[in-house]
Design an enzyme around this catalytic site. Sequence first.
Site, PDB file in Angstrom:
ATOM      1  N   ARG A  36       0.830  -1.214   0.000  1.00  0.00           N
ATOM      2  CA  ARG A  36       0.000   0.000   0.000  1.00  0.00           C
ATOM      3  C   ARG A  36       0.862   1.260   0.000  1.00  0.00           C
ATOM      4  NH1 ARG A  36      -5.239  -1.543   3.741  1.00  0.00           N
ATOM      5  NH2 ARG A  36      -6.602  -1.861   1.967  1.00  0.00           N
ATOM      6  N   LYS A 193     -23.213 -14.662   1.367  1.00  0.00           N
ATOM      7  CA  LYS A 193     -24.640 -14.357   1.531  1.00  0.00           C
ATOM      8  C   LYS A 193     -25.210 -13.431   0.473  1.00  0.00           C
ATOM      9  CE  LYS A 193     -24.942 -14.941   6.495  1.00  0.00           C
ATOM     10  NZ  LYS A 193     -25.146 -14.247   7.764  1.00  0.00           N
ATOM     11  N   GLY A 350     -11.657  -8.101  -0.416  1.00  0.00           N
ATOM     12  CA  GLY A 350     -10.650  -8.844   0.346  1.00  0.00           C
ATOM     13  C   GLY A 350     -10.563 -10.326   0.010  1.00  0.00           C
ATOM     14  N   GLY A 373     -14.284  -2.243   0.764  1.00  0.00           N
ATOM     15  CA  GLY A 373     -15.600  -1.609   0.890  1.00  0.00           C
ATOM     16  C   GLY A 373     -15.896  -0.622  -0.224  1.00  0.00           C
TER      17      GLY A 373
HETATM   18  P1  AMP Z   1     -17.862 -12.789   0.912  1.00  0.00           P
HETATM   19  O1  AMP Z   1     -17.065 -12.174   2.022  1.00  0.00           O
HETATM   20  O2  AMP Z   1     -19.330 -12.512   0.994  1.00  0.00           O
HETATM   21  O3  AMP Z   1     -17.272 -12.501  -0.461  1.00  0.00           O
HETATM   22  O4  AMP Z   1     -17.774 -14.351   1.143  1.00  0.00           O
HETATM   23  C1  AMP Z   1     -16.598 -15.070   0.964  1.00  0.00           C
HETATM   24  C2  AMP Z   1     -16.722 -16.337   1.716  1.00  0.00           C
HETATM   25  O5  AMP Z   1     -17.768 -17.117   1.199  1.00  0.00           O
HETATM   26  C3  AMP Z   1     -15.473 -17.205   1.641  1.00  0.00           C
HETATM   27  O6  AMP Z   1     -14.872 -17.250   2.898  1.00  0.00           O
HETATM   28  C4  AMP Z   1     -16.009 -18.561   1.215  1.00  0.00           C
HETATM   29  O7  AMP Z   1     -15.480 -19.611   1.975  1.00  0.00           O
HETATM   30  C5  AMP Z   1     -17.501 -18.459   1.498  1.00  0.00           C
HETATM   31  N1  AMP Z   1     -18.258 -19.423   0.661  1.00  0.00           N
HETATM   32  C6  AMP Z   1     -18.148 -19.608  -0.655  1.00  0.00           C
HETATM   33  N2  AMP Z   1     -18.940 -20.617  -1.056  1.00  0.00           N
HETATM   34  C7  AMP Z   1     -19.539 -21.115   0.028  1.00  0.00           C
HETATM   35  C8  AMP Z   1     -20.473 -22.188   0.260  1.00  0.00           C
HETATM   36  N3  AMP Z   1     -20.919 -22.941  -0.741  1.00  0.00           N
HETATM   37  N4  AMP Z   1     -20.849 -22.429   1.522  1.00  0.00           N
HETATM   38  C9  AMP Z   1     -20.388 -21.658   2.533  1.00  0.00           C
HETATM   39  N5  AMP Z   1     -19.548 -20.633   2.385  1.00  0.00           N
HETATM   40  C10 AMP Z   1     -19.106 -20.357   1.144  1.00  0.00           C
END
Ligand code: AMP
Length: 391
Positions: A36, A193, A350, A373
């Site tokens: 950075r 999610k 991230g 973010g």
């Molecule tokens: P995000 O921070 O919303 O981009 O989520 C990333 C996280 O989603 C990572 O740590 C992945 O391990 C998790 N992830 C991806 N696919 C799945 C899944 N099928 N079930 C549970 N967690 C997941």
Amino acid sequence: MGWKSLDDMDLAGKRVLVRVDINVPLKDGKVTDASRIERTTPTIRDIRAKGGSPILLAHFGRPKGKPVPEMSLSQLVPALEDAFGTEVIFVERPSREFIDAQAPDAVILVENTRFSPMEEANDPQMAQFLASLGDVYCNDAFSAAHRAHASTEGVAHLLPSCAGRLMAEELGALEKALGNPERPLTAVVGGAKVSTKLDLLSNLLDKTDYLVIGGGMANTFLAAQGVNVGTSLAEHDMADTARQILADADRKGCEIILPVDIAISPAFEAAESATYVDVSDCPDDQMILDAGPRTVEKIAEVITASKTLIMNGPLGVFELPPYHMATSAMLDCIAEQTGAGDLISVAGGGDTVAAINKAGHADDFSYISTAGGAFLEWMEGKTLPGVAALG
Ligand code: AMP
């Protein structure tokens, strides 16, 4: 564009306030990854080349409005001096008199802006005080631009303002990817999610030709279509929203790509090898941890047909082998198409950057955003206050 760059500014003899992101990891008082800091170097170099004296403003950690010695920016002086190749003068309580007493090409570093509660409150008094320290304001911290703070937004209204080199590079790359892209445009959205990425999905439906949905998010969509997802991470209470998104996509001519085959597992843990089944065959007592090879093939077809791609989020639990398979295979395809000059690819966030690094493709995208973010909010179509204030 609406904002000025360093090239548009007369900086000779000027004190230039530069908001930077130097929130680097520290271990035992030593910087463990100076990326950075290195990325701010062109801005510091160019300000000095134009006869200006840079005064660095930055936050470090989350001190929550009071001085915390472990979060003092004084610790970064040696790393900054290494990167800039010149002395860096640290000042805890700056004043215009102090600054005017320094050499006309001095590089000055001001203590952590977040040591004052007025920073995050975007208090006009703090913005006024900061403005009194310089003649020109330059924002080079895209990653902090989604926050309207005194040093990122307030001060920008009080001085002639411009974007630094890194900020200009980020904005240019993002504009190329989503503002005015070459089509077809594909977005890949994955991760845990749906609920945290609703604004993102609605903005992408309006802009993209293909929308690849993976990860835990895909499970929510599958469940909403009546597919059994067993014990998978899925937000069953989002079923109506997911169905609405699918209907909107249809109406707007955006093709949504969901898994057609999946990796299943009895537990959320690594395994020797993956079991792939058709998406309709998830047993009640198993969970979906990745997309399967037929899904990867379909995604590769879409990527090959696309001219621009933007990515946020993995297709599976890439941290647990072998459930990185779909994400890695997709990244291989993006790297190949980008390398051949057939695709403009942009990624950020991230987890996404971690997955890209893990797959060894850190240098194979057209652009990887340094911001988490801010990248997400920009992808959601939101106005970033730190950028808007430069206009
Ligand atoms: P995000 O921070 O919303 O981009 O989520 C990333 C996280 O989603 C990572 O740590 C992945 O391990 C998790 N992830 C991806 N696919 C799945 C899944 N099928 N079930 C549970 N967690 C997941």
